[in-house]
Enzyme design. Structure first.
Site, PDB file in Angstrom:
ATOM      1  N   HIS A 191      -0.866   7.821   7.552  1.00 22.31           N
ATOM      2  CA  HIS A 191       0.190   7.194   8.352  1.00 22.31           C
ATOM      3  C   HIS A 191       1.208   8.195   8.884  1.00 22.31           C
ATOM      4  O   HIS A 191       2.208   7.814   9.486  1.00 22.31           O
ATOM      5  CB  HIS A 191       0.911   6.108   7.544  1.00 22.31           C
ATOM      6  CG  HIS A 191       0.250   4.767   7.652  1.00 22.31           C
ATOM      7  ND1 HIS A 191      -0.598   4.284   6.690  1.00 22.31           N
ATOM      8  CD2 HIS A 191       0.286   3.823   8.622  1.00 22.31           C
ATOM      9  CE1 HIS A 191      -1.037   3.083   7.067  1.00 22.31           C
ATOM     10  NE2 HIS A 191      -0.521   2.790   8.241  1.00 22.31           N
ATOM     11  N   LYS A 240       0.875  -1.183   0.000  1.00 23.54           N
ATOM     12  CA  LYS A 240       0.000   0.000   0.000  1.00 23.54           C
ATOM     13  C   LYS A 240       0.901   1.217   0.000  1.00 23.54           C
ATOM     14  O   LYS A 240       1.987   1.188   0.584  1.00 23.54           O
ATOM     15  CB  LYS A 240      -0.852   0.020   1.277  1.00 23.54           C
ATOM     16  CG  LYS A 240      -1.794  -1.151   1.423  1.00 23.54           C
ATOM     17  CD  LYS A 240      -3.247  -0.661   1.493  1.00 23.54           C
ATOM     18  CE  LYS A 240      -4.229  -1.824   1.467  1.00 23.54           C
ATOM     19  NZ  LYS A 240      -4.330  -2.502   2.754  1.00 23.54           N
ATOM     20  N   HIS A 299       0.407   7.061   2.789  1.00 22.15           N
ATOM     21  CA  HIS A 299      -0.323   8.323   2.626  1.00 22.15           C
ATOM     22  C   HIS A 299      -0.408   9.080   3.944  1.00 22.15           C
ATOM     23  O   HIS A 299       0.081   8.595   4.964  1.00 22.15           O
ATOM     24  CB  HIS A 299      -1.705   8.083   2.009  1.00 22.15           C
ATOM     25  CG  HIS A 299      -2.621   7.236   2.832  1.00 22.15           C
ATOM     26  ND1 HIS A 299      -3.184   7.683   3.993  1.00 22.15           N
ATOM     27  CD2 HIS A 299      -3.050   5.964   2.650  1.00 22.15           C
ATOM     28  CE1 HIS A 299      -3.939   6.724   4.501  1.00 22.15           C
ATOM     29  NE2 HIS A 299      -3.867   5.661   3.702  1.00 22.15           N
TER      30      HIS A 299
HETATM   31  N1  ARG Z   1      -0.730  -2.015  10.077  1.00 18.97           N
HETATM   32  C1  ARG Z   1      -1.771  -1.512  10.928  1.00 18.97           C
HETATM   33  C2  ARG Z   1      -2.554  -0.419  10.196  1.00 18.97           C
HETATM   34  O1  ARG Z   1      -2.030   0.204   9.306  1.00 18.97           O
HETATM   35  C3  ARG Z   1      -1.252  -0.935  12.212  1.00 18.97           C
HETATM   36  C4  ARG Z   1      -0.535  -1.897  13.105  1.00 18.97           C
HETATM   37  C5  ARG Z   1      -0.359  -1.330  14.476  1.00 18.97           C
HETATM   38  N2  ARG Z   1       0.404  -2.162  15.333  1.00 18.97           N
HETATM   39  C6  ARG Z   1      -0.050  -3.297  15.898  1.00 18.97           C
HETATM   40  N3  ARG Z   1       0.777  -3.972  16.636  1.00 18.97           N
HETATM   41  N4  ARG Z   1      -1.270  -3.720  15.721  1.00 18.97           N
HETATM   42  O2  ARG Z   1      -3.690  -0.175  10.547  1.00 18.97           O
END
Ligand code: ARG
Length: 572
Positions: free
Chosen positions: A139, A133, A136
């Protein structure tokens, strides 16, 4: 010891001296919390409200204040007045200026640093991007809040472990491989990077609408990844490389880095033992074929551990990750910097860890933040309401460059300064509000050089540097602190003096915006001082004192900007 802490402990001592028999009087720490900076200087530099004492002493606050004034003597305080139940302190301004400047200047870049974190470890899970992805602005907050908290904890002496918990597992990767095999090419992926991966993913969904059998093919490819099939694994890890390569450009611009990129897939072989513990503790129940932890007592939906087909979920991997982090790093705190939309996910996660009997479950914290929108519109990839971080940072730098070309065309290394200012504007706009507040990003606001903005603070820092360059050419005598007793200098000194508290508070509340706020206040106070007083005055000893105040201001702004991940150019 800073001045407020000192006044607090002197007040505590004065209290026990005056009423040695009294019970339930506040100690120095509590008094420290009650001390305030009055709205105008006629009411003193600090004020202590006596209302909290009324009950313990069975006395009216104005009487208490009067009695305390009698007992209060110290050279740092020129005068103490009792007014309407308040004790108003007027500092010995000369001493205060001298001490504050010494404290700031002796510490250099370590001002506000401490060893309170010695021997303690903080894990920070932030940025945590999803593979294939594009990065953007959604994040940006997790990345910058996490990065800033890491620097803040480092400053306070903690060992920090920064973790990018990559979203690199799930059926979507099977679909992507399927699409790649049908419609993709190695060259296109190498050249177009994540854009091509996104295109393939979109294409897959379009085609699958017409031909539902594709879904099964996608699932079959994911099964191959899971089973360790060589081809599937190598394409999948190549997709990861491509994503990380594209993201590295953004991280470089932002100055962000990680100690670990252990993402969801890393926990593949680490979930079994966690599931065993859940079984041993009788925490798993079967619901519609799925294995879940019932959380109805906590008013939460069940936490799903295994789907009916045996597949693991986001929660399962997070459970394994938390256990792994505790076993590997022995953290005293594990922070998850993730949008508030995932509030329920983390409440469930932490509750399950608690039920599993891990005492450290209480040390896991969801550092939530608000939503970001773009010029009044919700981010929505499908509708094109999305701003890619790389484009945003590029445009920010261009805007900054255009402004520099116009305002200071003779500046050396313009491109470098434009990078620092452009990125600084974006980061500041992201970190200037309480993190839980939703943010509407606007170009207007972010690249305004005036008012409360990143460039404004950076500009004030550059102004200090310029004063210091001019001062270097003069040989100034010992400073005369009598030149810093005016209200403007004192207001600035107070802000500089309490900066270490701000850092501690920012750590305790996981709130970088407190530091952004503090450097902005300092910049404003310095500019006020700068306009009201001639710094390089004819009186050399006075000039010397003002130059020292300028140097202290520059140091604190630079440290503060560093702590929120913003660079401080010396000229702009
Ligand atoms: N990749 C996830 C997202 O973009 C966030 C992960 C956050 N960290 C975790 N340990 N769950 O929504």
């Amino acid at each position: 010891m800073d001045m407020m802490t000192r006044i607090a402990s002197l007040t505590a001592a004065c209290l026990t001296d005056t009423w040695p028999e009294a019970q339930g009087l506040p100690g120095a720490d509590e008094i420290r919390g009650l001390l305030a900076v009055p709205p105008n200087p006629e009411m003193g530099d600090y004020a202590f409200p006596c209302f909290r004492l009324a009950k313990a002493l069975r006395m009216a606050p104005p009487k208490i204040a009067l009695a305390l004034v009698e007992g209060w003597h110290h050279e740092d305080v020129a005068r103490v007045e009792a007014v309407n139940g308040y004790l108003n302190f007027f500092l010995n301004r000369v001493n205060f200026a001298g001490e504050t400047l010494n404290a700031v200047l002796a510490a250099g870049d370590h001002y506000g640093a401490s060893d309170e974190g010695a021997g303690k470890t903080v894990c920070l899970d932030y940025s945590s991007i999803n593979i294939a992805k594009r990065f953007h602005i959604g994040h940006l907050s997790t990345t910058m809040i996490g990065h800033s908290l890491r620097r803040i904890y480092d400053h306070l002496g903690y060992r920090t472990v920064s973790i990018n918990h990559l979203g690199d597992w799930g059926t979507q990767f099977g679909k992507m491989i399927c699409a790649y095999k049908k419609w993709g090419s190695r060259e296109a992926v190498e050249q177009q990077g994540v854009n091509e991966l996104v295109r393939l993913y979109v294409k897959f969904h379009e085609e699958a609408e017409k031909e539902p059998a594709l879904e099964d093919e996608g699932r079959a490819w994911f099964k191959k990844i899971e089973d360790g099939d060589e081809e599937a694994r190598s394409i999948w890890s190549w997709f990861k490389e491509i994503t990380l390569r594209d993201t590295a450009r953004v991280y470089d611009l932002l100055g962000v880095s990680f100690d670990s990129y252990a993402g969801e897939s890393f926990y593949m072989d680490k979930m079994e033992p966690v599931i065993d513990v859940l079984r041993e503790k009788n925490l798993l129940t079967v619901s519609q074929g799925a294995s879940v932890v019932d959380l109805s007592e906590d008013d939460m939906p069940p936490c799903i551990i295994l789907r009916s087909d045996g597949a693991s979920l986001y929660h399962t991997r997070d459970l394994a990750a938390a256990v792994y982090r505790q076993n590997t790093y022995h953290f005293d705190k594990c922070l998850y910097v993730v949008a508030y939309q995932q509030d329920l996910h983390f409440r469930q996660l932490f509750r399950v860890l608690e039920k599993m009997g891990y005492p450290w479950a209480k040390d896991c914290v969801h550092v939530a933040f608000g939503m970001i929108s773009y010029e009044g519109q919700a981010l929505a990839t499908r509708k094109g309401h999305v701003v890619y971080l790389e484009d945003l940072l590029e445009q920010a730098q261009q805007k900054a460059l255009a402004i520099i070309e116009e305002k200071s065309p003779e500046l050396p290394n313009k491109a470098e300064v434009a990078r620092q200012v452009g990125i600084g504007a974006v980061v500041y706009a992201d970190l200037c509000n309480n993190r839980i507040k939703d943010i509407d990003f606007s170009w207007e606001r972010a690249l305004n050089f005036d008012g409360e903005t990143g460039p404004y603070v950076q500009y004030t820092h550059a102004r200090c540097c310029s004063v210091l360059r001019k001062a270097e050419a003069l040989s100034l005598p010992e400073p005369d602190m009598n030149a810093l007793t005016d209200d403007e200098a004192q207001a600035l000194l107070r802000l500089l003096g309490r900066f270490p508290d701000v850092i501690r508070e920012a750590a305790n509340r996981y709130e970088p915006s407190l530091i952004t706020r503090a450097v902005t206040d300092i910049a404003q106070a310095y500019n006020k001082f700068y306009y009201e007083h001639r710094i390089l005055d004819d009186d050399a000893a006075a000039a010397s004192a003002r130059v020292r105040l300028t140097e202290a201001t520059r140091n604190v702004i630079r440290t503060g900007l560093y702590l929120v991940g913003i660079e401080a150019p010396e000229r702009m």
